[in-house]
Design an enzyme around this catalytic site. Structure first.
Site, PDB file in Angstrom:
ATOM      1  N   THR A 109     -11.937   1.941  -2.976  1.00 49.33           N
ATOM      2  CA  THR A 109     -11.655   1.158  -1.412  1.00 49.33           C
ATOM      3  C   THR A 109     -11.408   3.083  -0.853  1.00 49.33           C
ATOM      4  O   THR A 109     -10.283   3.857  -1.320  1.00 49.33           O
ATOM      5  CB  THR A 109     -10.872  -0.234  -1.102  1.00 49.33           C
ATOM      6  OG1 THR A 109     -11.220  -1.026  -1.919  1.00 49.33           O
ATOM      7  CG2 THR A 109     -10.413  -0.188  -0.011  1.00 49.33           C
ATOM      8  N   SER A 146      -1.254   4.413  -7.527  1.00 51.56           N
ATOM      9  CA  SER A 146      -2.121   3.765  -6.448  1.00 51.56           C
ATOM     10  C   SER A 146      -1.416   5.030  -4.793  1.00 51.56           C
ATOM     11  O   SER A 146      -0.680   5.043  -4.540  1.00 51.56           O
ATOM     12  CB  SER A 146      -1.303   2.867  -5.881  1.00 51.56           C
ATOM     13  OG  SER A 146      -0.336   1.967  -5.675  1.00 51.56           O
ATOM     14  N   LYS A 147      -2.679   4.697  -4.377  1.00 48.80           N
ATOM     15  CA  LYS A 147      -2.479   4.790  -2.641  1.00 48.80           C
ATOM     16  C   LYS A 147      -1.296   4.466  -1.604  1.00 48.80           C
ATOM     17  O   LYS A 147      -0.452   4.921  -1.245  1.00 48.80           O
ATOM     18  CB  LYS A 147      -4.028   4.475  -1.980  1.00 48.80           C
ATOM     19  CG  LYS A 147      -5.299   5.383  -2.763  1.00 48.80           C
ATOM     20  CD  LYS A 147      -6.408   5.015  -1.904  1.00 48.80           C
ATOM     21  CE  LYS A 147      -7.646   5.317  -2.715  1.00 48.80           C
ATOM     22  NZ  LYS A 147      -8.674   4.844  -2.587  1.00 48.80           N
ATOM     23  N   GLN A 148      -1.210   3.118  -2.528  1.00 47.08           N
ATOM     24  CA  GLN A 148      -0.044   2.308  -1.230  1.00 47.08           C
ATOM     25  C   GLN A 148       1.421   3.367  -2.100  1.00 47.08           C
ATOM     26  O   GLN A 148       2.280   2.360  -1.542  1.00 47.08           O
ATOM     27  CB  GLN A 148      -0.156   0.953  -2.204  1.00 47.08           C
ATOM     28  CG  GLN A 148      -1.061  -0.195  -1.370  1.00 47.08           C
ATOM     29  CD  GLN A 148      -2.932   0.116  -2.027  1.00 47.08           C
ATOM     30  OE1 GLN A 148      -2.542   0.288  -3.259  1.00 47.08           O
ATOM     31  NE2 GLN A 148      -3.717  -0.427  -1.333  1.00 47.08           N
TER      32      GLN A 148
END
Length: 296
Positions: A14, A232-234
């Site tokens: 994503t 993670s990107k978050q």
């Protein structure tokens, strides 16, 4: 290692941010598994949620893959072009009585661990925006399959809830899109992080309902921070390196994180040499079936 001439694998990020070390391990695992099986390796950009996908990020991801020597075998698939295919699948599920509209808000069912299925019997309020959900209580239950690393798996999808297929804002949800696209691309083997293991029951339900083949699954250990938090990107995981020396070091570390035990002299080798070694020596059985690996 299994050797199938029809092997087709994929990496499907994503584009919510650049790739990080956790992404690299997932990409590398799927790449090596495909190449060791003399198979095809594809890249799909899962950009069905535009608000989460900043402009230019997908192109950054593709450049990162190329910098690490992870070259794909066919044109990149972009999910934002696939609306018609997802709509056709949803209509098939509606006709089979397996999808229903739901106007409930998360606030309404916040005291329940999963969505309680209030709209299953057509009580959704028609004047309100509605999501479309899967009837997880119908069909074969429980769902069983053999994960190639973590072994036999058994889940009852009804205990996981009626997952959303299309959101109230009319954007497509991950579960339906990934199943439709895996079938369209002829994917035989899904290699991804173990954080997606409990998504597999819904996906296998959808595959069976839509008459699709069911791929094999290999879930890889998750890369976590020293504090145990998912990388993670978050969580603002730093992006992969873009200088040659650090790219080599990070690729070598990813081989180690996959328990492939590369020789130390490979650490300074260029990506092509490290990948050639990885393909020749790839072994799922060498991996420990533990859920986590610590990041660098």
């Amino acid at each position: 290692m299994h050797s199938l001439p029809t092997y087709r694998g994929r990496f499907a990020p994503t584009p919510s941010g650049p790739l990080h070390l956790g992404s690299l391990v997932a990409a590398l695992g799927s790449f090596l598994d495909a190449r060791a099986s003399q198979g095809t390796w594809l890249v799909r950009i899962e950009d069905i949620d535009p608000p989460r996908c900043p402009a230019g990020t997908a192109e950054t991801i593709l450049r990162q893959l190329e910098a690490f020597g992870l070259h794909w075998d066919s044109d990149v698939t972009w999910q934002h072009t696939r609306d018609d295919a997802y709509e056709e699948a949803l209509e098939q599920l509606k006709a089979a009585g397996l999808a229903y509209p739901c106007s409930c808000s998360r606030k309404q069912w916040r005291e329940y661990p999963i969505y309680p299925g209030w709209c299953r019997n057509g009580v959704s309020e028609p004047e309100k925006p509605a999501a479309w959900r899967l009837r997880s209580d119908l069909g074969e239950r429980p769902i069983r399959w053999e994960d190639r690393l973590f072994g036999p798996q058994t889940f009852d999808p009804a205990e996981l809830g009626d997952v959303v297929l299309k959101r109230k804002d009319r954007l497509w949800a991950y579960q339906l899109a990934v199943v439709v696209d895996d079938a369209a691309q002829g994917i035989t083997d899904v290699v991804r992080g173990i954080d997606l293991l409990d998504n597999t029951p819904w996906q296998r339900q959808l595959q069976r309902a839509l008459g699709y083949p069911e791929p094999r699954y290999l879930h890889l250990p998750l890369i976590v921070t020293p504090e145990g938090q998912k990388l993670s990107k978050q969580n603002f995981a730093p992006p992969l390196a873009d200088d040659a020396a650090t790219i080599r070091r990070q690729l070598f570390w990813a081989l180690q994180a996959l328990d492939q035990a590369p020789p130390l002299e490979l650490a300074k080798a260029p990506p092509a040499e490290q990948l050639a070694w990885g393909i020749e020596h790839w072994s799922v059985s060498r991996m420990a079936a533990t859920a986590h690996r610590s990041a660098l």
